[in-house]
Design a protein around this motif. Structure first.
Motif, PDB file in Angstrom:
ATOM      1  N   SER A 177       0.835  -1.202   0.000  1.00 12.74           N
ATOM      2  CA  SER A 177       0.000   0.000   0.000  1.00 12.74           C
ATOM      3  C   SER A 177       0.872   1.255   0.000  1.00 12.74           C
ATOM      4  CB  SER A 177      -0.885   0.003   1.252  1.00 12.74           C
ATOM      5  OG  SER A 177      -1.409   1.283   1.508  1.00 12.74           O
ATOM      6  N   ARG A 178       0.334   2.336  -0.554  1.00 19.92           N
ATOM      7  CA  ARG A 178       1.081   3.597  -0.502  1.00 19.92           C
ATOM      8  C   ARG A 178       1.214   4.085   0.938  1.00 19.92           C
ATOM      9  NH1 ARG A 178      -1.875   7.987   0.373  1.00 19.92           N
ATOM     10  NH2 ARG A 178      -4.136   7.873   0.199  1.00 19.92           N
ATOM     11  N   LEU A 179       0.399   3.533   1.840  1.00 16.10           N
ATOM     12  CA  LEU A 179       0.477   3.890   3.256  1.00 16.10           C
ATOM     13  C   LEU A 179       1.473   3.035   4.040  1.00 16.10           C
ATOM     14  CD1 LEU A 179      -3.339   4.348   3.981  1.00 16.10           C
ATOM     15  CD2 LEU A 179      -1.634   6.124   3.505  1.00 16.10           C
ATOM     16  N   ALA A 180       2.029   2.013   3.400  1.00 19.34           N
ATOM     17  CA  ALA A 180       2.924   1.084   4.106  1.00 19.34           C
ATOM     18  C   ALA A 180       4.150   1.778   4.712  1.00 19.34           C
ATOM     19  CB  ALA A 180       3.340  -0.064   3.195  1.00 19.34           C
ATOM     20  N   PRO A 181       4.843   2.684   4.000  1.00 24.39           N
ATOM     21  CA  PRO A 181       6.002   3.319   4.639  1.00 24.39           C
ATOM     22  C   PRO A 181       5.620   4.098   5.908  1.00 24.39           C
ATOM     23  CG  PRO A 181       6.112   3.609   2.272  1.00 24.39           C
ATOM     24  CD  PRO A 181       4.755   3.036   2.573  1.00 24.39           C
ATOM     25  N   GLU A 182       4.514   4.830   5.846  1.00 24.05           N
ATOM     26  CA  GLU A 182       4.066   5.570   7.032  1.00 24.05           C
ATOM     27  C   GLU A 182       3.688   4.608   8.153  1.00 24.05           C
ATOM     28  OE1 GLU A 182       0.805   8.966   8.326  1.00 24.05           O
ATOM     29  OE2 GLU A 182       0.792   8.215   6.273  1.00 24.05           O
ATOM     30  N   ALA A 183       3.010   3.512   7.806  1.00 24.96           N
ATOM     31  CA  ALA A 183       2.631   2.514   8.814  1.00 24.96           C
ATOM     32  C   ALA A 183       3.868   1.891   9.449  1.00 24.96           C
ATOM     33  CB  ALA A 183       1.749   1.436   8.177  1.00 24.96           C
ATOM     34  N   ARG A 184       4.892   1.623   8.636  1.00 26.73           N
ATOM     35  CA  ARG A 184       6.126   1.050   9.191  1.00 26.73           C
ATOM     36  C   ARG A 184       6.799   2.033  10.157  1.00 26.73           C
ATOM     37  NH1 ARG A 184       6.447  -1.393   3.976  1.00 26.73           N
ATOM     38  NH2 ARG A 184       6.317  -3.643   4.250  1.00 26.73           N
ATOM     39  N   PHE A 185       6.800   3.320   9.791  1.00 25.66           N
ATOM     40  CA  PHE A 185       7.396   4.318  10.682  1.00 25.66           C
ATOM     41  C   PHE A 185       6.663   4.351  12.028  1.00 25.66           C
ATOM     42  CE2 PHE A 185       7.548   8.434  12.681  1.00 25.66           C
ATOM     43  CZ  PHE A 185       8.910   8.641  12.774  1.00 25.66           C
ATOM     44  N   TRP A 186       5.331   4.476  11.970  1.00 25.82           N
ATOM     45  CA  TRP A 186       4.558   4.582  13.207  1.00 25.82           C
ATOM     46  C   TRP A 186       4.546   3.279  13.984  1.00 25.82           C
ATOM     47  CZ3 TRP A 186       4.224   8.950  15.289  1.00 25.82           C
ATOM     48  CH2 TRP A 186       4.160  10.109  14.520  1.00 25.82           C
ATOM     49  N   ARG A 187       4.684   2.153  13.286  1.00 23.07           N
ATOM     50  CA  ARG A 187       4.819   0.867  13.977  1.00 23.07           C
ATOM     51  C   ARG A 187       6.075   0.903  14.850  1.00 23.07           C
ATOM     52  NH1 ARG A 187       7.368  -4.004  13.363  1.00 23.07           N
ATOM     53  NH2 ARG A 187       6.168  -5.753  14.197  1.00 23.07           N
ATOM     54  N   GLY A 188       7.169   1.395  14.278  1.00 25.37           N
ATOM     55  CA  GLY A 188       8.399   1.536  15.058  1.00 25.37           C
ATOM     56  C   GLY A 188       8.218   2.467  16.240  1.00 25.37           C
ATOM     57  N   LEU A 238      12.060  -0.289   7.222  1.00 27.59           N
ATOM     58  CA  LEU A 238      11.538   0.830   6.433  1.00 27.59           C
ATOM     59  C   LEU A 238      12.643   1.451   5.581  1.00 27.59           C
ATOM     60  CD1 LEU A 238       9.583   3.062   5.585  1.00 27.59           C
ATOM     61  CD2 LEU A 238       9.918   4.103   7.827  1.00 27.59           C
ATOM     62  N   VAL A 239      13.795   1.675   6.189  1.00 22.74           N
ATOM     63  CA  VAL A 239      14.920   2.290   5.466  1.00 22.74           C
ATOM     64  C   VAL A 239      15.375   1.406   4.305  1.00 22.74           C
ATOM     65  CG1 VAL A 239      17.356   2.942   5.717  1.00 22.74           C
ATOM     66  CG2 VAL A 239      15.683   3.688   7.418  1.00 22.74           C
ATOM     67  N   THR A 240      15.350   0.092   4.507  1.00 20.08           N
ATOM     68  CA  THR A 240      15.830  -0.798   3.452  1.00 20.08           C
ATOM     69  C   THR A 240      14.776  -1.083   2.381  1.00 20.08           C
ATOM     70  OG1 THR A 240      15.305  -2.761   4.763  1.00 20.08           O
ATOM     71  CG2 THR A 240      17.550  -1.907   4.921  1.00 20.08           C
ATOM     72  N   THR A 241      13.479  -1.065   2.742  1.00 18.76           N
ATOM     73  CA  THR A 241      12.447  -1.394   1.751  1.00 18.76           C
ATOM     74  C   THR A 241      12.038  -0.198   0.905  1.00 18.76           C
ATOM     75  OG1 THR A 241      10.666  -1.069   3.359  1.00 18.76           O
ATOM     76  CG2 THR A 241      11.482  -3.329   3.057  1.00 18.76           C
ATOM     77  N   THR A 242      12.022   0.992   1.492  1.00 17.94           N
ATOM     78  CA  THR A 242      11.625   2.200   0.730  1.00 17.94           C
ATOM     79  C   THR A 242      12.571   3.351   1.072  1.00 17.94           C
ATOM     80  OG1 THR A 242      10.000   2.721   2.462  1.00 17.94           O
ATOM     81  CG2 THR A 242       9.170   1.623   0.481  1.00 17.94           C
ATOM     82  N   PRO A 243      13.835   3.217   0.672  1.00 19.13           N
ATOM     83  CA  PRO A 243      14.854   4.190   1.093  1.00 19.13           C
ATOM     84  C   PRO A 243      14.603   5.617   0.598  1.00 19.13           C
ATOM     85  CG  PRO A 243      15.733   2.725  -0.594  1.00 19.13           C
ATOM     86  CD  PRO A 243      14.399   2.178  -0.195  1.00 19.13           C
TER      87      PRO A 243
END
Length: 75
Positions: free
Chosen positions: A24-35, A54-59
């Motif tokens: 999803s286009r929301l996945a990077p934001e979700a990964r950040f907030w998950r952390g 997050l850094v490695t999947t969508t740098p």
């Protein structure tokens, strides 16, 4: 779900989103907030792993830059 007492609930919501829609286009934001949720729950190693993913999947995402800043911050 982001109130202090609801970090676990928010974490579960982010986990669900990422399990159901990992690209999803929301996945990077979700990964950040998950952390962030993991960090607030005192699970520092898990938080760092989430931000590293997050850094490695969508740098190139802005969220990855924010995650990299969290990873570089002294603890």
């Amino acid at each position: 779900a982001m109130h202090r007492e609801s970090w676990g609930e928010a974490l579960a919501a982010f986990d669900r989103l990422l399990a159901e829609q990992p690209t999803s286009r929301l996945a990077p934001e979700a990964r950040f907030w998950r952390g962030h949720c993991l960090d607030r729950l005192g699970r520092r190693a898990d938080a760092r792993a989430a931000w590293m993913e997050l850094v490695t999947t969508t740098p190139d995402s802005g969220w990855a830059k924010d995650a990299a800043a969290r990873l570089a911050a002294p603890r």
